[in-house]
Write an enzyme that holds these catalytic residues in place. Structure first.
Site, PDB file in Angstrom:
ATOM      1  N   SER A  90      35.958  -2.610 -22.843  1.00 16.21           N
ATOM      2  CA  SER A  90      35.636  -3.759 -21.996  1.00 16.21           C
ATOM      3  C   SER A  90      35.310  -4.971 -22.860  1.00 16.21           C
ATOM      4  O   SER A  90      34.776  -4.821 -23.975  1.00 16.21           O
ATOM      5  CB  SER A  90      34.423  -3.385 -21.155  1.00 16.21           C
ATOM      6  OG  SER A  90      33.858  -4.529 -20.585  1.00 16.21           O
ATOM      7  N   TYR A 119      25.501   0.437 -19.789  1.00 11.96           N
ATOM      8  CA  TYR A 119      26.937   0.611 -19.556  1.00 11.96           C
ATOM      9  C   TYR A 119      27.737  -0.006 -20.705  1.00 11.96           C
ATOM     10  O   TYR A 119      28.608   0.632 -21.305  1.00 11.96           O
ATOM     11  CB  TYR A 119      27.346  -0.040 -18.218  1.00 11.96           C
ATOM     12  CG  TYR A 119      28.831  -0.276 -18.136  1.00 11.96           C
ATOM     13  CD1 TYR A 119      29.706   0.780 -17.939  1.00 11.96           C
ATOM     14  CD2 TYR A 119      29.382  -1.561 -18.300  1.00 11.96           C
ATOM     15  CE1 TYR A 119      31.084   0.567 -17.906  1.00 11.96           C
ATOM     16  CE2 TYR A 119      30.741  -1.774 -18.262  1.00 11.96           C
ATOM     17  CZ  TYR A 119      31.591  -0.711 -18.071  1.00 11.96           C
ATOM     18  OH  TYR A 119      32.945  -0.919 -18.057  1.00 11.96           O
ATOM     19  N   LYS A 163      30.325   1.596 -23.987  1.00 10.40           N
ATOM     20  CA  LYS A 163      31.671   1.175 -24.406  1.00 10.40           C
ATOM     21  C   LYS A 163      31.672   0.898 -25.910  1.00 10.40           C
ATOM     22  O   LYS A 163      32.595   1.297 -26.625  1.00 10.40           O
ATOM     23  CB  LYS A 163      32.105  -0.079 -23.646  1.00 10.40           C
ATOM     24  CG  LYS A 163      32.319   0.157 -22.166  1.00 10.40           C
ATOM     25  CD  LYS A 163      33.484   1.098 -21.897  1.00 10.40           C
ATOM     26  CE  LYS A 163      33.633   1.473 -20.450  1.00 10.40           C
ATOM     27  NZ  LYS A 163      34.535   2.590 -20.198  1.00 10.40           N
TER      28      LYS A 163
HETATM   29  P1  NAD Z   1      36.423   3.439 -11.023  1.00 13.48           P
HETATM   30  O1  NAD Z   1      35.011   3.843 -10.844  1.00 13.48           O
HETATM   31  O2  NAD Z   1      37.160   2.937  -9.858  1.00 13.48           O
HETATM   32  O3  NAD Z   1      37.256   4.634 -11.685  1.00 13.48           O
HETATM   33  C1  NAD Z   1      36.684   5.569 -12.559  1.00 13.48           C
HETATM   34  C2  NAD Z   1      37.085   6.940 -12.084  1.00 13.48           C
HETATM   35  O4  NAD Z   1      36.551   7.923 -12.979  1.00 13.48           O
HETATM   36  C3  NAD Z   1      36.566   7.280 -10.689  1.00 13.48           C
HETATM   37  O5  NAD Z   1      37.624   7.767  -9.896  1.00 13.48           O
HETATM   38  C4  NAD Z   1      35.505   8.353 -10.921  1.00 13.48           C
HETATM   39  O6  NAD Z   1      35.444   9.267  -9.851  1.00 13.48           O
HETATM   40  C5  NAD Z   1      36.011   8.993 -12.208  1.00 13.48           C
HETATM   41  N1  NAD Z   1      34.982   9.614 -13.052  1.00 13.48           N
HETATM   42  C6  NAD Z   1      33.792   9.107 -13.466  1.00 13.48           C
HETATM   43  N2  NAD Z   1      33.162   9.983 -14.268  1.00 13.48           N
HETATM   44  C7  NAD Z   1      33.972  11.079 -14.379  1.00 13.48           C
HETATM   45  C8  NAD Z   1      33.876  12.303 -15.065  1.00 13.48           C
HETATM   46  N3  NAD Z   1      32.803  12.627 -15.810  1.00 13.48           N
HETATM   47  N4  NAD Z   1      34.902  13.194 -14.954  1.00 13.48           N
HETATM   48  C9  NAD Z   1      35.985  12.907 -14.191  1.00 13.48           C
HETATM   49  N5  NAD Z   1      36.120  11.756 -13.518  1.00 13.48           N
HETATM   50  C10 NAD Z   1      35.128  10.847 -13.608  1.00 13.48           C
HETATM   51  O7  NAD Z   1      36.438   2.345 -12.212  1.00 13.48           O
HETATM   52  P2  NAD Z   1      37.599   1.382 -12.697  1.00 13.48           P
HETATM   53  O8  NAD Z   1      37.225  -0.001 -12.321  1.00 13.48           O
HETATM   54  O9  NAD Z   1      38.896   1.945 -12.299  1.00 13.48           O
HETATM   55  O10 NAD Z   1      37.398   1.507 -14.262  1.00 13.48           O
HETATM   56  C11 NAD Z   1      38.106   2.446 -15.041  1.00 13.48           C
HETATM   57  C12 NAD Z   1      37.596   2.369 -16.468  1.00 13.48           C
HETATM   58  O11 NAD Z   1      37.734   1.019 -16.951  1.00 13.48           O
HETATM   59  C13 NAD Z   1      36.122   2.721 -16.609  1.00 13.48           C
HETATM   60  O12 NAD Z   1      35.938   3.434 -17.820  1.00 13.48           O
HETATM   61  C14 NAD Z   1      35.463   1.372 -16.695  1.00 13.48           C
HETATM   62  O13 NAD Z   1      34.246   1.428 -17.396  1.00 13.48           O
HETATM   63  C15 NAD Z   1      36.494   0.554 -17.447  1.00 13.48           C
HETATM   64  N6  NAD Z   1      36.400  -0.887 -17.196  1.00 13.48           N
HETATM   65  C16 NAD Z   1      36.376  -1.358 -15.916  1.00 13.48           C
HETATM   66  C17 NAD Z   1      36.230  -2.727 -15.696  1.00 13.48           C
HETATM   67  C18 NAD Z   1      36.153  -3.274 -14.294  1.00 13.48           C
HETATM   68  O14 NAD Z   1      35.702  -4.406 -14.120  1.00 13.48           O
HETATM   69  N7  NAD Z   1      36.637  -2.548 -13.278  1.00 13.48           N
HETATM   70  C19 NAD Z   1      36.121  -3.620 -16.776  1.00 13.48           C
HETATM   71  C20 NAD Z   1      36.172  -3.103 -18.061  1.00 13.48           C
HETATM   72  C21 NAD Z   1      36.302  -1.735 -18.269  1.00 13.48           C
HETATM   73  N1  UFG Z   2      29.084 -13.181  -9.271  1.00 11.55           N
HETATM   74  C1  UFG Z   2      28.462 -13.894  -8.260  1.00 11.55           C
HETATM   75  N2  UFG Z   2      28.146 -13.221  -7.133  1.00 11.55           N
HETATM   76  C2  UFG Z   2      28.396 -11.884  -6.955  1.00 11.55           C
HETATM   77  C3  UFG Z   2      29.023 -11.173  -8.005  1.00 11.55           C
HETATM   78  C4  UFG Z   2      29.333 -11.858  -9.161  1.00 11.55           C
HETATM   79  O1  UFG Z   2      28.213 -15.093  -8.383  1.00 11.55           O
HETATM   80  O2  UFG Z   2      28.070 -11.331  -5.892  1.00 11.55           O
HETATM   81  C5  UFG Z   2      29.468 -13.901 -10.504  1.00 11.55           C
HETATM   82  C6  UFG Z   2      28.767 -13.379 -11.721  1.00 11.55           C
HETATM   83  O3  UFG Z   2      27.537 -14.021 -11.895  1.00 11.55           O
HETATM   84  C7  UFG Z   2      29.781 -13.713 -12.815  1.00 11.55           C
HETATM   85  C8  UFG Z   2      31.128 -13.586 -12.103  1.00 11.55           C
HETATM   86  O4  UFG Z   2      30.853 -13.682 -10.717  1.00 11.55           O
HETATM   87  O5  UFG Z   2      29.622 -15.019 -13.192  1.00 11.55           O
HETATM   88  C9  UFG Z   2      31.841 -12.266 -12.381  1.00 11.55           C
HETATM   89  O6  UFG Z   2      30.955 -11.200 -12.128  1.00 11.55           O
HETATM   90  P1  UFG Z   2      31.436  -9.686 -12.000  1.00 11.55           P
HETATM   91  O7  UFG Z   2      30.235  -8.857 -11.687  1.00 11.55           O
HETATM   92  O8  UFG Z   2      32.598  -9.586 -11.091  1.00 11.55           O
HETATM   93  O9  UFG Z   2      32.008  -9.378 -13.459  1.00 11.55           O
HETATM   94  P2  UFG Z   2      31.265  -9.392 -14.871  1.00 11.55           P
HETATM   95  O10 UFG Z   2      31.970 -10.411 -15.694  1.00 11.55           O
HETATM   96  O11 UFG Z   2      29.812  -9.507 -14.753  1.00 11.55           O
HETATM   97  O12 UFG Z   2      31.540  -7.907 -15.393  1.00 11.55           O
HETATM   98  C10 UFG Z   2      32.832  -7.340 -15.388  1.00 11.55           C
HETATM   99  C11 UFG Z   2      32.748  -5.820 -15.165  1.00 11.55           C
HETATM  100  C12 UFG Z   2      32.129  -5.136 -16.357  1.00 11.55           C
HETATM  101  C13 UFG Z   2      32.808  -5.534 -17.604  1.00 11.55           C
HETATM  102  C14 UFG Z   2      32.873  -7.021 -17.742  1.00 11.55           C
HETATM  103  C15 UFG Z   2      33.714  -7.404 -18.925  1.00 11.55           C
HETATM  104  O13 UFG Z   2      31.967  -5.547 -14.032  1.00 11.55           O
HETATM  105  O14 UFG Z   2      32.299  -3.753 -16.199  1.00 11.55           O
HETATM  106  O15 UFG Z   2      33.475  -7.606 -16.585  1.00 11.55           O
HETATM  107  O16 UFG Z   2      33.693  -8.758 -19.121  1.00 11.55           O
HETATM  108  F1  UFG Z   2      32.154  -5.013 -18.661  1.00 11.55           F
END
Ligand code: NAD
Ligand code: UFG
Length: 337
Positions: free
Chosen positions: A124, A149, A153
């Site tokens: 991330s 969290y 990472k």
């Molecule tokens: P998500 O929660 O939708 O998907 C993660 C999946 O992993 C889920 O289906 C959950 O059931 C499964 N899971 C969790 N722990 C597990 C375990 N121990 N064994 C088997 N399955 C398990 O999340 P996402 O948004 O699809 O994110 C996927 C990956 O990308 C995650 O590692 C997350 O940290 C990373 N990531 C997400 C974002 C974001 O903003 N969505 C940003 C940066 C990184």
């Molecule tokens: N925000 C609001 N209101 C809300 C939710 C978010 O104003 O209800 C704002 C936040 O303050 C931020 C922006 O929208 O300025 C984006 O917020 P998000 O929570 O959507 O995303 P973040 O950038 O905080 O975090 C996301 C993922 C993390 C990841 C990160 C990497 O949630 O898992 O991006 O940059 F690590």
């Protein structure tokens, strides 16, 4: 070729499974359904015409994970499985360290035991901390994370880097995602958080369909043009395609690589609301709340490396992502049943 996708029923994993199938890969999904629904599997089948293999396994269960590798010979792994809610990680840090670290260590050990050497890991942009300079390059020094969290990472990146030094036969890609949003163009798949959404887009779409009254904008006094934070929002389908490009790359080029997966463009919170209104015709009511602890003012990627080496580039814009996220919410007002 068969790819094992952990967390393959989640938001990013399910789109990536679709892209893999569309690119001729066979897929086996491992997920413990901690944050996803089994109904996602049916939807993947509806979209692709293929039902991928699925095994309900917790990656923290080493024995069960090894059995998956025994049963399904695979050539590579994409590791999405992990817990990802920032606020929750502050409340229950040990659950985050246990789940995210243990699942990764178990996975790598099972891969080594089965001579599977290609691994893509979901990292991330959070590993950069509060950026001193923008855009962020893969060579930008990592920063202080602001929550457990984010720290998982950073720790996993370090674990995999150390592991790769000791085991150079492994090919590992650390993909630093910026802010994934949007959904599948069919409206069948999208972000489906349980409880109150933490992230901006799912909150916005729930307001748009009347499930919540208004958005809380966390701060309008940041040193940006309109006072709200800036992020690099990337369409989840572009992100998914980035994984296919990475898997193909690892099949040819050995070693450890790091890629930013973003668009290279920053958009403010108000910018997202404007794009949402333009894309959907829905104006989102909001109120300004205090800043959210841990939020950085701005981050966006330099994406030259992925473009040059993976020949991959995000094609869809924020407006498209807003439209697709909205479509999903309209068709699934209560999420995926
Ligand atoms: P998500 O929660 O939708 O998907 C993660 C999946 O992993 C889920 O289906 C959950 O059931 C499964 N899971 C969790 N722990 C597990 C375990 N121990 N064994 C088997 N399955 C398990 O999340 P996402 O948004 O699809 O994110 C996927 C990956 O990308 C995650 O590692 C997350 O940290 C990373 N990531 C997400 C974002 C974001 O903003 N969505 C940003 C940066 C990184
Ligand atoms: N925000 C609001 N209101 C809300 C939710 C978010 O104003 O209800 C704002 C936040 O303050 C931020 C922006 O929208 O300025 C984006 O917020 P998000 O929570 O959507 O995303 P973040 O950038 O905080 O975090 C996301 C993922 C993390 C990841 C990160 C990497 O949630 O898992 O991006 O940059 F690590």
């Amino acid at each position: 070729m068969k790819i094992l996708v952990t967390g393959g029923l989640g938001f990013i994993g399910s789109e990536t499974v679709i892209s893999l199938i569309e690119n001729g890969y066979e897929v086996v999904i491992v997920d413990n359904l901690a944050n996803s629904k089994i109904g996602v599997l049916d939807r993947i089948e509806t979209i692709t015409g293929v039902r991928p293999d699925f095994v309900k396994v917790d990656c923290c269960d080493k024995e069960a994970l090894n059995q998956v590798f025994d049963a399904y010979p695979v050539s590579g792994v994409i590791h999405f499985a992990g817990l990802k809610a920032v606020g929750e990680s502050v409340r229950i840090p040990l659950a985050y360290y246990r789940n995210n670290l243990l699942s990764t260590i178990n996975l790598v050990e099972a891969m080594a035991a089965h001579n599977v050497y290609n691994l893509v890991f979901s990292s991330s942009a959070t590993v950069y901390g509060d950026p001193k300079e923008l855009p962020l390059l893969e060579t930008t020094p990592l920063g202080e994370t602001t929550n457990p969290y984010g720290e998982t990472k950073k720790m996993i990146e370090r674990i995999l880097t150390d592991f790769n030094k000791a085991n150079p036969q492994f090919n590992i890609a650390l993909l630093r995602y910026f802010n994934p949003i949007g959904g599948h163009k069919s409206g069948l798949l999208g972000e489906d958080p349980t409880g109150i959404p933490n992230n901006l887009l799912p909150y916005v779409t729930q307001v748009a369909i009347g499930r919540r009254d208004k958005l809380h904008v966390y701060g309008n006094d940041y040193p940006t043009e309109d006072g709200t934070c800036i992020r690099d929002y990337i369409h989840v389908c572009d992100l998914a395609e980035g994984h296919v490009a990475t898997i193909k790359y690892l099949e040819e080029k050995p070693g450890l690589v790091i890629f930013n997966l973003g668009t290279g463009k920053g958009t403010s919170v108000f910018g997202v609301l404007k794009a949402f209104e333009e894309a959907t015709g829905v104006k989102i009511p909001y109120q300004i709340d205090p800043r959210r602890p841990g939020d950085v003012t701005a981050n966006y990627a330099n994406v030259d490396k992925a473009e040059k080496i993976l020949h991959w580039k995000a094609k869809r814009d924020v407006k498209q992502a807003c439209f697709d996220a909205y479509q999903f919410q309209v068709k699934n007002p209560k999420g995926i049943e």
